[in-house]
Design an enzyme around this catalytic site. Structure first.
Site, PDB file in Angstrom:
ATOM      1  N   SER A  29      40.306  29.893  59.430  1.00 54.49           N
ATOM      2  CA  SER A  29      40.170  31.213  60.039  1.00 54.49           C
ATOM      3  C   SER A  29      41.519  31.692  60.562  1.00 54.49           C
ATOM      4  O   SER A  29      42.560  31.186  60.118  1.00 54.49           O
ATOM      5  CB  SER A  29      39.119  31.155  61.166  1.00 54.49           C
ATOM      6  N   ASN A  30      41.522  32.653  61.463  1.00 58.23           N
ATOM      7  CA  ASN A  30      42.775  33.161  62.025  1.00 58.23           C
ATOM      8  C   ASN A  30      42.546  33.613  63.464  1.00 58.23           C
ATOM      9  O   ASN A  30      41.435  33.526  63.972  1.00 58.23           O
ATOM     10  CB  ASN A  30      43.332  34.291  61.148  1.00 58.23           C
ATOM     11  N   HIS A  31      43.608  34.094  64.106  1.00 60.76           N
ATOM     12  CA  HIS A  31      43.565  34.389  65.546  1.00 60.76           C
ATOM     13  C   HIS A  31      43.061  35.780  65.912  1.00 60.76           C
ATOM     14  O   HIS A  31      43.186  36.184  67.061  1.00 60.76           O
ATOM     15  CB  HIS A  31      44.948  34.192  66.167  1.00 60.76           C
TER      16      HIS A  31
END
Ligand code: C5P
Length: 221
Positions: A29-31
């Site tokens: 995933s990512n931030h």
């Protein structure tokens, strides 16, 4: 301040990250916090729009009066977007560009992998481009998070994804963007641009909705 600029307009907004499963307990995933997309949805609803928010996994409360659809992966987000009838599509989500080629049905054990492990990735569908290039596309607005040559990359995406507007921000600036409560952006279109100074995502969401509405009603057949 006008309260009804979007009256009668159906707007779908994507927000947050996507989550791409590796196995039953792990993912890529990512931030992305989802804050900008949620603020845009809340502001659009207050400005009279009928809003559907397609959200990846975030920890934010649903904005009042907004129809929220929760998804995890890019493929689920695309399916949810394709199921909507909309006049305007705002693609704010930080969609994972790739997903694991295979999702292991069981937890992957390090004992089976040894000291080196490889993960094969395949490209995810471009949700925004898919919606923007369908036969009778809605008015499409993209986002571009860039670390360099912001203007050039944003204009390139405007063209390539066939968008009416693109909102670009410089994510190399730690004061703004991902996870921050503030953001500063420049919006580009075919023959113009407008910059918005650093401000709360709430204020920015209102200002952006006003600009989106101006362009939408100017271009509406
Ligand atoms: O190409 P890039 O990922 O920088 O483009 C960003 C824009 O495209 C954003 O509006 C994002 O929501 C959208 N996008 C998408 N599906 C993808 C990748 C990006 O909708 N797979």
């Amino acid at each position: 301040h006008r309260t009804n600029v979007w009256q009668g307009t159906r707007i779908t907004i994507t927000a947050g990250p996507t989550r791409e499963a590796i196995d039953p307990v792990r993912y890529i995933s990512n931030h992305s916090s989802g804050k900008m997309g949620y603020a845009l949805a809340a502001a659009a609803q207050q400005l009279g729009a009928e809003v559907t928010l397609i959200s990846g996994p975030v920890t934010l409360p649903s904005p009042p009066g907004v129809n929220v659809i929760h998804v995890e992966s890019a493929e689920q987000m695309l399916a949810a977007a394709q199921a909507q009838t909309m006049d305007v599509f705002v693609s704010c989500a930080a969609v994972a560009d790739y997903r694991p080629a295979e999702v292991s049905q069981q937890k992957i054990k390090k004992e089976q992998k040894g000291d080196d492990a490889q993960l094969t990735l395949v490209k995810n569908p471009d949700i925004l481009k898919t919606i923007a290039t369908q036969p009778q596309p809605p008015f499409c607005i993209g986002f571009a998070a860039e670390t360099e040559k912001v203007r050039q990359h944003a204009l390139d995406k405007l063209q390539r994804k066939q968008l009416q507007l693109i909102v670009a921000n410089d994510v190399s600036d730690k004061q703004i963007g991902f996870n921050s409560d503030n953001n500063a952006v420049t919006v580009y279109w075919q023959d113009g641009e407008q910059s918005f100074a650093a401000q709360s995502k709430q204020n920015l969401a209102n200002a952006l909705n006003e600009l989106f509405a101006q362009h939408y009603f100017k271009n509406k057949p």
